[in-house]
Enzyme design. Structure first.
Site: not given
Ligand code: S3P
Length: 436
Positions: A23-24, A28, A124, A169, A171, A317, A344
């Site tokens: 997914k990540s 991107r 969130r 994080s 993100q 996760d 989350k």
């Molecule tokens: C993610 C970072 C994680 C993760 C999320 C996906 C990402 O969050 O929990 O499912 O793709 O960068 P955090 O970076 O806020 O922990």
């Protein structure tokens, strides 16, 4: 739609399977492909709702994207300055990654944007991105309590900053680096602990210089991205449900093919091994700048452990599933240092503790983790609170339960793992899905 899982008690998992794409990395690939010059081809793209939200957002900003078709997506890059103002707010559904990463990109555009999400995303915390972006000169507004929608005012020149992140994080890190592509001078982010580094790896894959020294990551604004080919590996976070399912059920033997084993993502492997899982990595290789392996897991007796805190960001996760493993282990498992789980897609500490208690497990939530004493798992009806990973974790708990487990509110499994129920059934889980 109201989706319910009903999972028969007992059984084991056997066979070989390939879980959907990461997914990540899929998020991107759309973002950087859209901002690059040239045509980017993506293979193995995750066709989950979260990633489609990102894809639709870039289409709404004028990027020509074809697919997804069997995991193939072709993006005609618009260049860093080629996005167009969307005519409507960008709706990002359940996807925190879309909203936080886009916040960094949108802050640097010439136009205004509004970003909104579903009931879960609307609760969130977004100040973790809006505040550091404001220090670069960006102008963003949230609701008074720091939650979405986010209104971004365009046309603001950004200045590079050195930002020390208070929470680990990926993100937040990625948001700042993406804004940094447009900022004057150098943008640096220091992380309190290593987090997933897909943004840095992929930026380099698109020919952009990113400097990592220890826990500090820096880049300079004003460069360009060149299109490339991206091969998305299977998502270790989706593989986790089968890893845990196989580990807790005697006689299981499962091989998960082509899974990403980036060192910033393998906390679940490290933790399961500490618990005594029979887990091996086969056929290790590198695909498109990301390490990949086939993961084989056989059923074994697990033991409770104190989870090392440095593993927490590397398995962030995976805790819903790891709590199920802990419930099946002998002795006590203690998790600390994981306060982030409370913000989350649901409050994963409270929601998992509630569900485990309904099933008769001795699970005590704490402010930043949980204490679980392994023992028998009963049966009953649990609430996933619309959280995909909670739903899939309780589905695997049925392998060791005394009676069937029913899980409410499972529609959001489609955000990260479309086809979870049918794939699980193929390898031995007695799962039925009803759509009401
Ligand atoms: C993610 C970072 C994680 C993760 C999320 C996906 C990402 O969050 O929990 O499912 O793709 O960068 P955090 O970076 O806020 O922990």
């Amino acid at each position: 739609m109201n989706v319910t899982f009903t999972v028969a008690a007992g059984g084991k998992l056997n066979g070989r399977l390939r879980v959907p794409g990461d997914k990540s990395i899929s998020h991107r690939s759309i973002m950087l492909g859209s901002l690059a010059e040239g045509t980017t081809e993506v293979e193995g793209f995750l066709e989950g709702e979260d990633n489609l939200a990102t894809l639709n957002a870039f289409r709404a900003m004028g990027v020509d994207i074809s697919g997804p078709d069997n995991g193939r997506v072709t993006i005609q890059g618009a260049g860093l300055h080629g996005l167009k103002a969307p005519t409507e707010p960008l709706y990002l559904g359940n996807s925190g990654t879309s909203m936080r990463l886009l916040a960094g990109l949108m802050a640097a555009q010439a136009f205004d944007v509004e970003m909104s999400g579903d009931a879960s995303l609307s609760k969130r915390p977004m100040r973790r991105v809006t505040e550091p972006l404001a220090s670069m000169g960006a102008v963003l507004e949230t609701d008074p309590d720091g939650t979405p929608p986010i209104h971004v005012k365009g046309g603001q020149p950004l200045k590079g900053v050195h930002y020390e992140m208070p929470v680990a994080s990926a993100q937040v890190k990625s948001c700042m680096l993406l804004a940094g592509l447009y900022a004057e001078g150098e943008t640096c982010v220091t992380e309190p602990a290593p987090t997933r580094d897909h943004t840095e790896r992929m930026l380099r894959g698109f020919g952009y210089e990113v400097r990592s020294e220890g826990n500090r990551i820096c880049l300079n604004g004003g460069g360009r991205l060149s299109a490339c080919h991206i091969d998305v590996p299977g998502d270790i976070s989706s593989a986790t449900f089968f890893m845990v399912g196989a580990a807790i059920s005697e006689g299981s033997d499962i091989t998960l093919e082509h899974v990403g084993i980036n060192p910033t993502r393998i906390g679940v492997i490290n933790i399961l091994k500490l618990m005594g899982a029979d887990l091996s990595l086969e056929n290790q290789r590198e695909v498109g700048g990301e390490p990949v392996a086939d993961i084989r897991v056989r059923g074994s007796k697990l033991k409770g452990i104190a989870i090392p805190e440095e593993q927490v960001p590397l398995a962030i996760d995976e805790f819903p599933a790891l709590f199920v493993a802990a419930a099946c282990a002998e002795g006590e498992t203690v998790l600390t240092g994981a306060r982030e789980l409370r913000v989350k897609e649901s409050d994963r500490i409270q929601v998992m503790a509630d569900g485990l208690q309904i099933l008769g497990v001795d699970a005590v939530p704490t402010e930043d983790g949980m204490v679980i004493r392994g023992g028998p798992i009963g049966s009953g009806r649990v609430e996933s609170h619309g959280d995909h990973r909670i739903a899939m974790s309780f589905a695997m708990a049925a392998l060791r339960a005394e009676g069937s487990i029913t899980i409410n509110d499972c529609a959001n499994v489609n955000t990260s793992f479309p086809g979870f129920a049918s794939l699980s059934r193929e390898v031995g889980l007695g799962i039925e899905q009803t759509n009401g």
